[in-house]
Write a protein that holds these residues in place. Structure first.
Motif, PDB file in Angstrom:
ATOM      1  N   TYR A 129      -7.308   5.809  -4.588  1.00 33.55           N
ATOM      2  CA  TYR A 129      -8.023   7.060  -4.972  1.00 33.55           C
ATOM      3  C   TYR A 129      -8.545   7.031  -3.443  1.00 33.55           C
ATOM      4  CZ  TYR A 129     -12.304   7.731  -7.728  1.00 33.55           C
ATOM      5  OH  TYR A 129     -13.627   7.989  -7.834  1.00 33.55           O
ATOM      6  N   GLU A 151      -6.841   1.302  -5.152  1.00 39.43           N
ATOM      7  CA  GLU A 151      -8.300   1.832  -4.346  1.00 39.43           C
ATOM      8  C   GLU A 151      -7.262   2.326  -3.078  1.00 39.43           C
ATOM      9  OE1 GLU A 151     -11.201  -0.764  -0.853  1.00 39.43           O
ATOM     10  OE2 GLU A 151      -9.451  -2.380  -2.426  1.00 39.43           O
ATOM     11  N   GLU A 152      -6.854   2.019  -2.288  1.00 36.50           N
ATOM     12  CA  GLU A 152      -6.171   2.683  -1.515  1.00 36.50           C
ATOM     13  C   GLU A 152      -5.861   4.383  -1.764  1.00 36.50           C
ATOM     14  OE1 GLU A 152      -4.747   3.350   2.659  1.00 36.50           O
ATOM     15  OE2 GLU A 152      -5.552   2.258   1.775  1.00 36.50           O
ATOM     16  N   TYR A 183       0.559  -0.957  -0.038  1.00 37.73           N
ATOM     17  CA  TYR A 183      -0.434   0.147   0.184  1.00 37.73           C
ATOM     18  C   TYR A 183       1.559   1.008  -0.092  1.00 37.73           C
ATOM     19  CZ  TYR A 183      -3.533  -3.118   0.751  1.00 37.73           C
ATOM     20  OH  TYR A 183      -5.406  -3.715   0.042  1.00 37.73           O
ATOM     21  N   PHE A 193     -11.624   2.181  -9.937  1.00 38.68           N
ATOM     22  CA  PHE A 193     -10.131   2.331  -9.152  1.00 38.68           C
ATOM     23  C   PHE A 193     -10.395   2.010  -7.437  1.00 38.68           C
ATOM     24  CE2 PHE A 193     -10.408   6.687 -11.784  1.00 38.68           C
ATOM     25  CZ  PHE A 193      -9.013   5.647 -12.519  1.00 38.68           C
ATOM     26  N   ALA A 194     -11.976   1.543  -7.760  1.00 37.54           N
ATOM     27  CA  ALA A 194     -12.073   1.126  -5.945  1.00 37.54           C
ATOM     28  C   ALA A 194     -12.092  -0.410  -6.601  1.00 37.54           C
ATOM     29  CB  ALA A 194     -13.901   1.170  -6.108  1.00 37.54           C
ATOM     30  N   ARG A 195     -12.335  -1.489  -5.198  1.00 38.72           N
ATOM     31  CA  ARG A 195     -12.048  -1.838  -5.175  1.00 38.72           C
ATOM     32  C   ARG A 195     -13.185  -3.198  -5.580  1.00 38.72           C
ATOM     33  NH1 ARG A 195     -12.278  -4.773   1.120  1.00 38.72           N
ATOM     34  NH2 ARG A 195     -10.660  -3.222   1.070  1.00 38.72           N
ATOM     35  N   HIS A 196     -12.683  -4.222  -6.481  1.00 43.79           N
ATOM     36  CA  HIS A 196     -14.201  -5.184  -7.170  1.00 43.79           C
ATOM     37  C   HIS A 196     -14.391  -6.229  -5.985  1.00 43.79           C
ATOM     38  CE1 HIS A 196     -10.581  -4.935 -10.988  1.00 43.79           C
ATOM     39  NE2 HIS A 196     -11.129  -2.973 -10.451  1.00 43.79           N
ATOM     40  N   GLN A 256     -14.695  -2.143 -10.881  1.00 43.11           N
ATOM     41  CA  GLN A 256     -14.576  -0.658 -11.017  1.00 43.11           C
ATOM     42  C   GLN A 256     -13.061  -0.229 -11.459  1.00 43.11           C
ATOM     43  OE1 GLN A 256     -17.000  -0.415  -7.203  1.00 43.11           O
ATOM     44  NE2 GLN A 256     -17.312   1.035  -8.410  1.00 43.11           N
ATOM     45  N   PHE A 269      -3.863  -3.879  -7.643  1.00 47.16           N
ATOM     46  CA  PHE A 269      -5.627  -3.630  -7.982  1.00 47.16           C
ATOM     47  C   PHE A 269      -5.734  -2.793  -6.094  1.00 47.16           C
ATOM     48  CE2 PHE A 269      -6.790  -6.390 -10.706  1.00 47.16           C
ATOM     49  CZ  PHE A 269      -6.765  -5.174 -12.143  1.00 47.16           C
ATOM     50  N   GLY A 270      -5.461  -3.523  -5.056  1.00 41.49           N
ATOM     51  CA  GLY A 270      -5.097  -2.624  -4.013  1.00 41.49           C
ATOM     52  C   GLY A 270      -4.836  -1.301  -3.599  1.00 41.49           C
TER      53      GLY A 270
END
Length: 608
Positions: A273, A270-271, A1, A163-166, A161, A266-267
């Motif tokens: 974003y 998401e973080e 992250y 930028f968000a979590r799938h 999505q 992806f994580g």
């Protein structure tokens, strides 16, 4: 992250985008506010007529869908039974159990699906997700073939999505999969566009500011990330610029198996974003409050001097039209007009088919009500059937065949990608589908208003009455459908062709950028480039009129160099313009676009 370096990069990029976005937003906010005041004074109303009654908005919190399903818990890396509830705000709430929902506990996950895509096969999901994982390491065929998420059941639903979590869901039966995917598509569509269809001047100002912000960077036309609310759209602007830097910084340093790297990336996105949204939300809130205060300070001047503002706007509009008319006509004749007929033909087929399917669905459902009553003669059952008809617009499975008709536009308009550089036709498709749903809402609501089962004294005439009401509603539907389709075609043609015009005229129009800003429904400040001073004096009956030479410094701020104004003292000011003149205060925000020298004429009356 995100580590310290990436967090600093996020913050700097967010601050830079907000700083560059602010002048556009401030300008358009004042413009939109002035038009709002004009509409109030002139009592403008929506001129579009319709025959069907408009259904009032449902009470907030109305449940549209709820079910038990399997949901992949990303934090636990395992599938868990969840209870999903979707209300009429079209967000997805996942609860641990149905009992947790009934007790009023907070959901385990709250998903806003703006910008998302719903997929029902592992292959489709992998293709889409791989496009957004630019793996610099490379992977073997064996690694690529490994499933990203192991499926416990045969029928999955994926919510991708940007930028968000799938999100991942699984079902035992294909019908349950179809129903949930249809509902989820409705959620995506409404999350994308419900904010955009608001008619407040603040929303109008924001959307126009985004358009000008992107045009300044050479981006014309549709943008697939203009989805969601203000915070989400502005965060998308930041991520559009930030993501390439993060890919260069982070991806080469990732180790491990391909799916592990992919999941970590992806994580990370998401973080990031989430951090960007937090920073953007704070900055946007401050910016909006500043604009509201400024607009409030201008309101008295705008209301009292609206006639002069409109005169100035009309004058400037004429000057702009004279400037751009010839190159615009040439561009239209050569690059747009020859293709309008073919584009319109491609639009008309799927759109008209969609609205025809909605009409047929309403007709079919009412016919079933008639047939059921003829068999049972039961008024109580009739009332239940009419109540169920009211839910037809929100029956995603029944409405889905109507929506699928419009999806054909994606295939039919492929040639637009090369000809008009239009890569995202989703906006037209989803907006049309929203219109279809609204029209169905109005149709069933009108039917309910015209027919009340409890008021039917003679059961022998009920079927005939229902048939007459149905035909009346269908006739009104045909009129409203025709009106809405014309609106859709007009908006779509503009959306598809206008970017070509804007790009062609960009170099021509840049020198009058400040006039373009003024021209957006205001023309603040009575700024004229070459207007006969003598005529101005004669029309105003005022001798206190003169010329002011104005120069913008390197930061875009106004510097008054000289003037000849009777009965007023000489001003020599540097930096931000501050003076007693309401007109000069009114126009000063519009002179912060780019350094330029020009001459203005101001009408000065009663000490102003």
């Amino acid at each position: 992250y995100p580590g310290c370096a990436s967090r600093n990069l996020d913050r700097r990029k967010s601050e830079a985008v907000l700083k560059n976005f602010s002048p556009h937003y401030k300008r358009q906010y004042t413009v939109a506010f002035c038009k709002h005041v004009q509409d109030e004074l002139e009592q403008h109303r929506d001129s579009q007529s319709q025959f069907l009654k408009t259904k009032p908005k449902a009470e907030a919190g109305t449940v549209l869908y709820e079910t038990e399903l399997l949901h992949f818990a990303e934090d636990l890396k395992k599938w868990k039974d969840r209870y999903v509830v979707i209300k009429n705000d079209y967000t997805v709430d996942c609860f641990e159990t149905k009992e947790a929902y009934l007790k009023g506990l907070s959901p385990k996950y709250h998903i806003v699906p703006a910008g998302g895509k719903v997929l029902t096969s592992e292959e489709d999901y992998n293709l889409l997700s791989d496009k957004h994982f630019p793996d610099p390491v490379g992977s073997s065929e064996k690694e690529v073939a490994q499933p990203f998420v192991q499926l416990p059941r045969e029928f999955p639903v994926y919510l991708w999505q940007p930028f968000a979590r799938h999100s991942y869901y699984c079902f035992q039966e294909p019908e349950a999969q179809r129903q949930f995917s249809a509902v989820l598509n409705d959620c995506v569509r409404h999350s994308n566009h419900d904010f955009l269809k608001q008619t407040t001047y603040e929303v109008e100002a924001f959307l126009e500011a985004v358009q000008f912000f992107r045009q300044e960077k050479g981006h014309y036309g549709t943008w697939e990330m203009i989805t969601g609310n203000e915070k989400e759209i502005l965060s998308n602007l930041v991520m559009e610029e930030l993501l390439p830097n993060l890919q260069t910084m982070i991806l080469p340093k990732m180790k491990g198996k391909r799916n592990d790297r992919k999941r970590a990336w992806f994580g990370f996105v998401e973080e990031t974003y989430g951090l960007v949204q937090q920073q953007v939300s704070e900055g946007l809130s401050t910016l909006k409050e500043e604009c509201r205060e400024f607009a409030k300070s201008l309101e008295g001047t705008i209301r009292s001097d609206m006639d002069q503002i409109l005169n100035s706007k009309n004058f400037l509009a004429g000057k702009i039209k004279a400037t751009v008319s010839e190159p615009a006509q040439k561009c239209c004749t050569e690059n747009i007009q020859p293709f309008l007929t073919s584009i319109l033909e491609e639009l008309m087929g799927p759109v008209s088919s969609g609205f025809t399917e909605v009409r047929s669905l309403f007709d079919k459902e009412v016919n079933e009500i008639i047939q059921n009553f003829q068999k049972t003669k039961d008024i109580t059952k009739l009332k239940e059937n009419v109540d169920q008809l009211m839910n037809l617009p929100f029956s995603s499975v029944k409405m889905e065949p109507c929506y699928l008709k419009v999806n054909l536009l994606q295939e039919l308009l492929q040639d637009l990608k090369s000809r008009f550089k239009v890569y995202h036709i989703d906006f037209v498709v989803q907006r049309t589908q929203n219109f279809m749903q609204e029209l169905m809402e109005n149709a069933v609501y009108t039917f309910e208003q015209l027919f009340s089962p409890s008021h039917q004294a003679d059961s022998a005439k009920v079927a005939t009455t229902i048939e007459k009401v149905k035909l009346r509603v269908l006739k009104q539907y045909d009129y409203d459908s025709s009106t809405i389709r014309k609106k859709i075609f007009q908006e779509a043609l503009v959306q598809i062709t206008l970017p070509t015009m804007q790009k062609t005229l960009a170099s021509t129009c840049k020198p009058v950028g400040y006039i373009t800003a003024l021209n957006k429904q205001t023309g603040h400040g009575l700024v004229f480039s070459d207007f006969k001073l003598k005529q101005l004096c004669q029309q105003s009956g005022n001798k206190h009129t003169g010329t002011v030479s104005v120069v913008l410094n390197h930061s875009g701020r106004v510097v008054l160099c000289k003037h000849q104004l009777q009965m007023l003292s000489v001003w020599r000011m540097r930096g931000q313009l501050e003076c007693c003149s309401p007109w000069l205060k009114l126009i000063s925000p519009f002179f912060s676009c780019r350094p330029r020298t020009f001459t203005c004429i101001f009408i000065v009356a009663d000490g102003r």
